[in-house]
Enzyme design. Structure first.
Site, PDB file in Angstrom:
ATOM      1  N   SER A  64       0.895  -1.404  -0.027  1.00 45.29           N
ATOM      2  CA  SER A  64       0.118  -0.025  -0.041  1.00 45.29           C
ATOM      3  C   SER A  64       0.904   1.170  -0.035  1.00 45.29           C
ATOM      4  O   SER A  64       2.013   1.273   0.325  1.00 45.29           O
ATOM      5  CB  SER A  64      -0.924  -0.150   1.311  1.00 45.29           C
ATOM      6  OG  SER A  64      -1.705  -1.050   1.296  1.00 45.29           O
TER       7      SER A  64
HETATM    8  N1  SAH Z   1      -0.648  -4.730   3.985  1.00 41.76           N
HETATM    9  C1  SAH Z   1       0.070  -4.980   2.766  1.00 41.76           C
HETATM   10  C2  SAH Z   1      -0.827  -4.730   1.451  1.00 41.76           C
HETATM   11  C3  SAH Z   1      -1.728  -5.811   0.987  1.00 41.76           C
HETATM   12  S1  SAH Z   1      -2.395  -5.544  -0.568  1.00 41.76           S
HETATM   13  C4  SAH Z   1       1.437  -4.472   2.767  1.00 41.76           C
HETATM   14  O1  SAH Z   1       1.797  -3.998   4.073  1.00 41.76           O
HETATM   15  O2  SAH Z   1       2.109  -4.721   1.908  1.00 41.76           O
HETATM   16  C5  SAH Z   1      -3.845  -6.641  -0.017  1.00 41.76           C
HETATM   17  C6  SAH Z   1      -3.388  -8.202   0.437  1.00 41.76           C
HETATM   18  O3  SAH Z   1      -4.513  -8.898   0.659  1.00 41.76           O
HETATM   19  C7  SAH Z   1      -2.741  -8.971  -0.855  1.00 41.76           C
HETATM   20  O4  SAH Z   1      -1.831  -9.594  -0.554  1.00 41.76           O
HETATM   21  C8  SAH Z   1      -3.769 -10.184  -0.942  1.00 41.76           C
HETATM   22  O5  SAH Z   1      -3.154 -11.291  -1.402  1.00 41.76           O
HETATM   23  C9  SAH Z   1      -4.259 -10.216   0.238  1.00 41.76           C
HETATM   24  N2  SAH Z   1      -5.613 -11.026   0.464  1.00 41.76           N
HETATM   25  C10 SAH Z   1      -6.856 -10.829  -0.454  1.00 41.76           C
HETATM   26  N3  SAH Z   1      -7.818 -11.447  -0.001  1.00 41.76           N
HETATM   27  C11 SAH Z   1      -7.369 -12.145   0.967  1.00 41.76           C
HETATM   28  C12 SAH Z   1      -8.341 -12.866   2.133  1.00 41.76           C
HETATM   29  N4  SAH Z   1      -9.363 -13.222   1.907  1.00 41.76           N
HETATM   30  N5  SAH Z   1      -7.619 -13.266   3.161  1.00 41.76           N
HETATM   31  C13 SAH Z   1      -6.251 -12.987   3.411  1.00 41.76           C
HETATM   32  N6  SAH Z   1      -5.615 -11.873   2.620  1.00 41.76           N
HETATM   33  C14 SAH Z   1      -5.961 -11.567   1.422  1.00 41.76           C
END
Ligand code: SAH
Length: 213
Positions: A64
Site C-alpha cells: 500500500s
Molecule cells: N498490508 C499489505 C498490503 C496488502 S495488499 C502490505 O503492507 O504490503 C492486500 C493483500 O491482501 C494482498 O497481499 C492479497 O493477497 C491479500 N488478500 C486478499 N484477499 C485476502 C483474503 N481473503 N485473506 C487474506 N489475505 C487476502
C-alpha cells in the site's frame, strides 16, 4: 540488505510529506521513518520505495501507499500490547508498522508465496508478528477476540466473522466497496451486537478475495 544514511534521509522526507498530508500521530510517523521500506521491494526500486506510492509485489498484489498505511494505522488508535489482527499481510510492511506501535500483531495472507516471502523477510529484519496462511474472510477464530482489526484489501462487504472476533470497545478499520474505489470505514463494537460506523473518504485497494474466487 543495506540501510544507508541516504535511505534514512529519504525516509525522513517521506515521513514529512505524510505529515504534510494530515497524519498527526507521531508514533505512526516515527514508524514510517524507522522501517526500511526498500527492503520490501526488489533492489532495483530503491528510489521508488520512498515515494508516496503503492507498488507491485507480485501475484497482482501491491504494497500500500505509505500515506494509506499511515492513515489506516492512525484510525486504529493502537495502544501498547493490544491484540491487532491484520487481513492481507502482502509484503509485511503494514505488519511491521503495527509492531512498531507496540501491538501484538496477527496477520493473515491468502497467497502462499507472499506469506512465505513476508515471513522470511520479517524474521531477517527482526520483526516477529504472528503470520498465517489462510482466508482472512474467516478472521482468526482461535486467537479471537482482538482489540483492533485492520483489513488492507477492498472488501465488497464487511465480513461477519471479523465483527464477531472484535472485543467490546474494539474496532475494525476496513475499506468497503464493490467497485474499484472503496470507502474507508471504522466500525466500533460498542456492546455485543451493537456497532457504530464512521466514514473516512475514498481509497483504492486491491480486492479482498472471497471464498468463491
Ligand atoms: N498490508 C499489505 C498490503 C496488502 S495488499 C502490505 O503492507 O504490503 C492486500 C493483500 O491482501 C494482498 O497481499 C492479497 O493477497 C491479500 N488478500 C486478499 N484477499 C485476502 C483474503 N481473503 N485473506 C487474506 N489475505 C487476502
Amino acid at each position: 540488505m543495506v540501510d544507508s544514511y541516504r535511505h534514512k534521509g529519504m525516509r525522513r522526507k517521506l515521513a514529512e510529506s505524510i505529515r504534510g498530508k494530515g497524519i498527526k500521530d507521531e508514533r505512526v510517523l516515527g514508524a514510517i521513518e524507522k522501517i526500511p521500506r526498500h527492503f520490501f521491494l526488489d533492489t532495483t526500486f530503491t528510489e521508488i520505495a520512498y515515494q508516496d506510492k503503492p507498488f507491485p509485489i507480485g501475484l497482482g498484489q501491491t504494497i500500500s501507499q505509505p500515506y494509506t498505511v499511515a492513515f489506516q494505522t492512525e484510525l486504529l488508535e493502537v495502544k501498547k500490547d493490544e491484540k491487532v489482527l491484520e487481513i492481507g499481510t502482502g509484503s509485511g510492511y503494514q505488519a511491521c508498522v503495527l509492531v512498531e506501535m507496540g501491538a501484538k500483531v496477527f496477520s493473515v495472507e491468502r497467497h502462499r508465496p507472499l506469506f512465505q516471502k513476508a515471513k522470511f523477510l520479517l524474521e531477517k529484519m527482526g520483526y516477529f508478528p504472528k503470520l498465517f496462511y489462510g482466508d482472512g474472510y474467516k478472521g482468526l477464530p482461535s486467537f479471537a477476540p482482538f482489540d483492533k482489526i485492520l483489513v488492507t484489501a477492498g472488501a465488497p462487504e464487511i465480513p461477519e466473522a471479523l465483527l464477531q472476533q472484535l472485543k467490546e470497545g474494539g474496532f475494525l478499520v476496513i475499506p468497503v466497496g464493490a467497485g474499484a474505489n472503496q470507502v474507508m470505514l471504522r466500525v466500533k463494537k460498542t456492546a455485543e451486537g451493537v456497532f457504530e460506523k464512521e466514514e473516512f473518504g475514498q481509497f483504492r485497494f486491491v480486492p479482498l478475495i472471497g471464498k468463491k474466487a
